[in-house]
Design an enzyme around this catalytic site. Structure first.
Site, PDB file in Angstrom:
ATOM      1  N   ARG A  46       6.878  14.398  -5.904  1.00 46.49           N
ATOM      2  CA  ARG A  46       6.394  13.279  -6.734  1.00 46.49           C
ATOM      3  C   ARG A  46       7.473  12.874  -7.732  1.00 46.49           C
ATOM      4  NH1 ARG A  46       3.744  14.447 -11.083  1.00 46.49           N
ATOM      5  NH2 ARG A  46       2.424  16.017 -10.132  1.00 46.49           N
ATOM      6  N   TYR A  98      -0.095 -14.345  -6.313  1.00 47.67           N
ATOM      7  CA  TYR A  98      -0.632 -13.534  -5.212  1.00 47.67           C
ATOM      8  C   TYR A  98      -2.034 -13.039  -5.623  1.00 47.67           C
ATOM      9  CZ  TYR A  98      -1.216  -9.681  -1.964  1.00 47.67           C
ATOM     10  OH  TYR A  98      -1.712  -8.832  -1.016  1.00 47.67           O
ATOM     11  N   ASP A 170       8.560 -11.231  -9.733  1.00 49.91           N
ATOM     12  CA  ASP A 170       8.116 -10.820  -8.402  1.00 49.91           C
ATOM     13  C   ASP A 170       8.911 -11.686  -7.423  1.00 49.91           C
ATOM     14  OD1 ASP A 170       6.911 -10.520  -5.916  1.00 49.91           O
ATOM     15  OD2 ASP A 170       4.902 -10.234  -6.736  1.00 49.91           O
ATOM     16  N   LYS A 195       6.877  -6.758   2.856  1.00 50.25           N
ATOM     17  CA  LYS A 195       7.159  -8.075   3.403  1.00 50.25           C
ATOM     18  C   LYS A 195       8.608  -8.138   3.920  1.00 50.25           C
ATOM     19  CE  LYS A 195       3.023  -8.611   1.694  1.00 50.25           C
ATOM     20  NZ  LYS A 195       2.769  -9.173   0.371  1.00 50.25           N
TER      21      LYS A 195
END
Ligand SMILES: *Cc1c(COP(=O)(O)O)cnc(C)c1O
Length: 377
Positions: A46, A98, A170, A195
């Site tokens: 992690r 979005y 973004d 994407k």
């Protein structure tokens, strides 16, 4: 080096022991310590994993500096960034956002005392007018979804700097290959790497790059504290995808331009939103500020019945959500990606019952056009 070179070479230098050309998948949760109070630099996955680190260093290099972070999804990445703010803080946000980001801001972070104002970020004066004494952040999509409005990142970043506001971009739709937010003055970039960056519709992942080292340390603290990290297998897949970013995007843009030029000529289509078309409001800005116009197209059909016809009759083009992969996809934003946005807001933004969105892939453009033509017939 050029970004195309940097992308192809991600992970190359990692395995000095065997010389493996690709970074190994370190499928391990924990790491053995060489001695008491000693560490190899890795303790627990992690906190840090070599495969994830190769991806994180890779995206930072593509961005042209800063420190990279990889998350289990684009939404996890955005959620982690919102932890930089505290109760009472206000953020200015792109209005045709979005849908998942809108849901996260309104339905999740709204409960913790953060407030958001949604504005047309293509209008820097509207952004400036929305600034309040408690405004701490601007969250802007460089190219919006689904209407492909282009924001002037240079002007917005300058405004943020002047007013002491964090500028978060973004940049999912353009990627650092097409638009370089740090060179334009932004503080943080965030990607749904699901994407274009990973690019193969085969993994969900999110990436962040933070320019300032002290701010990056805070983001690292949150990444490790919350733990929505990207696993080693998916980190490897993202790297594998990113290596071909430049060739995929070159081809996707070329295809999108051809499709857009074909779409505007069709009698069943009333409007085409593609920044590569000279009449598009973002055309001149992107020509100045970006390397290209991306490969997303939105278009409106003359009659709502044509929506279902196109979604069901296209054969090569798949009716599916998501975007940016090598396969061409078609979606109906009103009922899919933007269903969580209130109907009145959707209507104002122009997300209506005749709007369709295409994510153009790398197939042959002639085949894609033939598929759309037969679906219309
Ligand atoms: C898809 C997307 C997201 C969310 O990313 P996930 O990887 O699906 O969690 C955020 N912003 C934009 C612009 C997107 O297209």
């Amino acid at each position: 080096m050029n970004i195309a070179t940097q992308a192809a070479q991600i992970g190359l230098e990692w395995d000095t022991r065997t010389g493996a050309v690709t970074v190994p998948i370190y499928q391990t949760a924990t790491f053995r310590h060489p001695g008491l109070g000693q560490s190899t630099g890795y303790d627990y996955s992690r906190s840090g994993n070599p495969t994830r680190q190769a991806l994180e260093e890779g995206i930072a290099r593509l961005e042209g500096g800063g420190r990279g972070f990889a998350y289990a999804s684009g939404m996890a990445a955005i959620a982690n960034l919102l932890l930089l703010f505290k109760q009472g803080d206000h953020l200015i946000v792109t209005e045709d956002l979005y849908g998942g980001t809108y849901r996260l801001f309104e339905k999740v972070f709204g409960q913790y005392g953060l407030t958001f104002t949604y504005v047309d970020t293509t209008d820097a004066a509207a952004v400036e007018a929305a600034i309040r004494p408690e405004t701490r952040g601007l969250f802007v999509e460089s190219l919006t979804n689904p209407l492909l409005k282009a924001a002037d990142i240079g002007a917005l970043a300058a405004l943020c700097r002047e007013r002491g506001i964090l500028c978060i971009v973004d940049n999912t739709f353009l990627t650092p290959y097409l638009l370089r937010p740090f060179e334009l003055g932004a503080d943080i970039t965030v990607y749904s790497a699901t994407k274009y960056l990973a690019g193969h519709n085969d993994t969900v992942c999110g990436l962040v790059v933070v320019k300032d080292p002290a701010l990056a340390e805070r983001v690292y603290f949150h990444q490790n504290s919350v733990g929505a990290v990207l696993g080693p297998q998916d980190s490897w897949l993202a790297i594998r995808g990113m290596k071909t970013l430049s060739v995929r995007l070159d081809r996707q843009q070329e295809n999108a331009q051809r499709l857009a030029e074909w779409l505007v000529k069709q009698p069943q289509i009333t409007r085409v939103h593609y920044p590569g078309l000279p009449g598009h409001p973002g055309h001149d800005l992107l020509q100045r500020q970006a390397r290209g116009f991306g490969a997303m197209i939105a278009f409106e059909v003359a009659d709502p019945s044509l929506v279902e016809q196109l979604l069901l009759k296209t054969q090569l083009i798949s009716f599916a959500e998501s975007l940016g992969g090598v396969e061409t996809l078609i979606t109906f934003p009103e009922v899919q990606t933007h269903a969580d946005i209130e109907p009145a807001i959707r209507a104002r933004l122009g997300i209506n019952n005749v709007l369709l969105r295409l994510s153009v892939g790398i197939e042959d453009a002639g085949d894609l056009i033939a598929d759309l033509a037969q679906a219309f017939e």
